[in-house]
Design a protein around this motif. Structure first.
Motif, PDB file in Angstrom:
ATOM      1  N   UNK A   1      -8.625  -6.729   0.986  1.00 30.73           N
ATOM      2  CA  UNK A   1      -9.998  -7.049   0.620  1.00 30.73           C
ATOM      3  C   UNK A   1     -10.480  -6.028  -0.408  1.00 30.73           C
ATOM      4  N   UNK A   2     -11.605  -6.303  -1.042  1.00 32.82           N
ATOM      5  CA  UNK A   2     -12.121  -5.368  -2.051  1.00 32.82           C
ATOM      6  C   UNK A   2     -12.454  -4.017  -1.427  1.00 32.82           C
ATOM      7  N   UNK A   3     -12.988  -4.034  -0.216  1.00 29.74           N
ATOM      8  CA  UNK A   3     -13.297  -2.786   0.467  1.00 29.74           C
ATOM      9  C   UNK A   3     -12.052  -1.993   0.799  1.00 29.74           C
TER      10      UNK A   3
ATOM     11  N   UNK B   1      -2.677  -0.172   9.623  1.00 31.67           N
ATOM     12  CA  UNK B   1      -2.148  -1.494   9.933  1.00 31.67           C
ATOM     13  C   UNK B   1      -1.890  -2.329   8.678  1.00 31.67           C
ATOM     14  N   UNK B   2      -2.366  -1.838   7.535  1.00 34.25           N
ATOM     15  CA  UNK B   2      -2.170  -2.558   6.273  1.00 34.25           C
ATOM     16  C   UNK B   2      -1.147  -1.867   5.378  1.00 34.25           C
ATOM     17  N   UNK B   3      -0.400  -0.935   5.942  1.00 35.31           N
ATOM     18  CA  UNK B   3       0.495  -0.099   5.149  1.00 35.31           C
ATOM     19  C   UNK B   3       1.553  -0.904   4.397  1.00 35.31           C
ATOM     20  N   UNK B   4       2.003  -2.022   4.970  1.00 34.99           N
ATOM     21  CA  UNK B   4       3.041  -2.835   4.325  1.00 34.99           C
ATOM     22  C   UNK B   4       2.477  -4.073   3.635  1.00 34.99           C
ATOM     23  N   UNK B   5       1.143  -4.183   3.595  1.00 34.26           N
ATOM     24  CA  UNK B   5       0.518  -5.322   2.922  1.00 34.26           C
ATOM     25  C   UNK B   5       0.605  -5.133   1.411  1.00 34.26           C
TER      26      UNK B   5
ATOM     27  N   UNK C   1      -7.883   2.503  -0.546  1.00 31.09           N
ATOM     28  CA  UNK C   1      -6.592   2.933  -1.092  1.00 31.09           C
ATOM     29  C   UNK C   1      -6.818   3.906  -2.257  1.00 31.09           C
ATOM     30  N   UNK C   2      -7.876   3.658  -3.032  1.00 28.78           N
ATOM     31  CA  UNK C   2      -8.232   4.574  -4.121  1.00 28.78           C
ATOM     32  C   UNK C   2      -8.579   5.949  -3.568  1.00 28.78           C
ATOM     33  N   UNK C   3      -9.331   5.954  -2.472  1.00 28.16           N
ATOM     34  CA  UNK C   3      -9.688   7.227  -1.832  1.00 28.16           C
ATOM     35  C   UNK C   3      -8.438   7.923  -1.314  1.00 28.16           C
ATOM     36  N   UNK C   4      -7.538   7.148  -0.706  1.00 22.81           N
ATOM     37  CA  UNK C   4      -6.286   7.717  -0.180  1.00 22.81           C
ATOM     38  C   UNK C   4      -5.509   8.407  -1.289  1.00 22.81           C
ATOM     39  N   UNK C   5      -5.481   7.796  -2.455  1.00 21.16           N
ATOM     40  CA  UNK C   5      -4.751   8.382  -3.589  1.00 21.16           C
ATOM     41  C   UNK C   5      -5.308   9.763  -3.956  1.00 21.16           C
TER      42      UNK C   5
ATOM     43  N   UNK D   1       0.847  -1.198   0.000  1.00 16.64           N
ATOM     44  CA  UNK D   1       0.000   0.000   0.000  1.00 16.64           C
ATOM     45  C   UNK D   1       0.883   1.249   0.000  1.00 16.64           C
ATOM     46  N   UNK D   2       1.875   1.268   0.877  1.00 15.47           N
ATOM     47  CA  UNK D   2       2.774   2.417   0.964  1.00 15.47           C
ATOM     48  C   UNK D   2       3.544   2.629  -0.331  1.00 15.47           C
ATOM     49  N   UNK D   3       4.049   1.555  -0.916  1.00 14.80           N
ATOM     50  CA  UNK D   3       4.819   1.666  -2.162  1.00 14.80           C
ATOM     51  C   UNK D   3       3.944   2.179  -3.305  1.00 14.80           C
ATOM     52  N   UNK D   4       2.701   1.711  -3.358  1.00 10.72           N
ATOM     53  CA  UNK D   4       1.779   2.189  -4.386  1.00 10.72           C
ATOM     54  C   UNK D   4       1.543   3.683  -4.252  1.00 10.72           C
ATOM     55  N   UNK D   5       1.194   4.124  -3.051  1.00  6.93           N
ATOM     56  CA  UNK D   5       0.867   5.536  -2.844  1.00  6.93           C
ATOM     57  C   UNK D   5       2.098   6.428  -2.984  1.00  6.93           C
TER      58      UNK D   5
END
Length: 230
Positions: free
Chosen positions: A131-133, A121-125, A138-142, A92-96
């Protein structure tokens, strides 16, 4: 926040039976305003013009005529919830970090946004393990990392199960209540979603706004369904 005046857009399709092309009017003199706190639901049949309207508002396509007026404090972002727009094997972090690399946003800002969305808590996942939700979040975070305060969603909940859909809607609700964002405009085929989440409903048919009312004026889903005039 946003004023839309007489927005029109047409596409031209080749006419295989005659010379030239056929004009297809997709948006026909669309006008409405968006105010702080708005949760505007765009409803209508497939092909009515909802997606084209959202793409035009976000600047992805240009209008033929009409105007889109933003006040100085408004920044629009179309939330791309397409999972293929992310790198599945990256975290997640690498994507953002990748998507904000040109904006010079530091990792502390990313972590702050993820905490707001309960994703810290999912930052390094890896994205593929979410999950789809969570992927929607993550899309919203972007978009939030672009400092957007008016978010546009195009059928963002269509692929979610009941629980993920509720979590997603609660997330948007929380962002609005905390003034992290100011307004949302979303398209949906779920009349229940439009009735329960929006404060205003815009019904679009054949590129025209056929109805524009506060949601409170519709008491039941049946009243909304009558707009479709089958």
């Amino acid at each position: 926040m946003l004023e839309v005046n007489n927005l029109s857009k047409s596409f031209y399709k080749p006419n295989i039976f005659k010379k030239g092309s056929k004009k297809n009017i997709v948006l026909d003199k669309i006008s409405f305003n968006v105010y702080p706190g708005d949760r505007i639901a765009l409803i209508g049949k497939n092909g009515a013009g909802k997606t084209t309207l959202l793409k035009t508002l976000s600047g992805l396509i240009s209008q033929d005529s009409g105007e889109i007026i933003l006040n100085r404090k408004t920044k629009i972002s179309s939330v791309n919830t397409n999972e293929r727009s992310f790198f599945w094997r990256l975290s997640v972090l690498e994507n953002l970090t990748f998507f904000t690399s040109f904006d010079e946003i530091d990792k502390n800002k990313i972590k702050e946004i993820l905490q707001i969305l309960n994703l810290d808590k999912k930052i390094d996942y890896p994205y593929m393990h979410l999950s789809s939700g969570e992927r929607k979040k993550v899309s919203i975070a972007r978009s939030l990392l672009k400092n957007a305060n008016l978010l546009l969603f195009d059928e963002a909940t269509s692929s979610l199960d009941v629980i993920s859909k509720r979590i997603f809607i609660n997330t948007i609700d929380s962002l609005l209540n905390k003034n992290i964002i100011s307004a949302v405009v979303f398209s949906t085929h779920s009349l229940n979603e439009a009735l329960s989440f929006s404060n205003r409903i815009i019904f679009i048919d054949d590129g025209k706004i056929k109805q524009k009312k506060p949601t409170s004026e519709f008491k039941t889903i049946d009243e909304l369904f009558k707009l479709y005039d089958f």
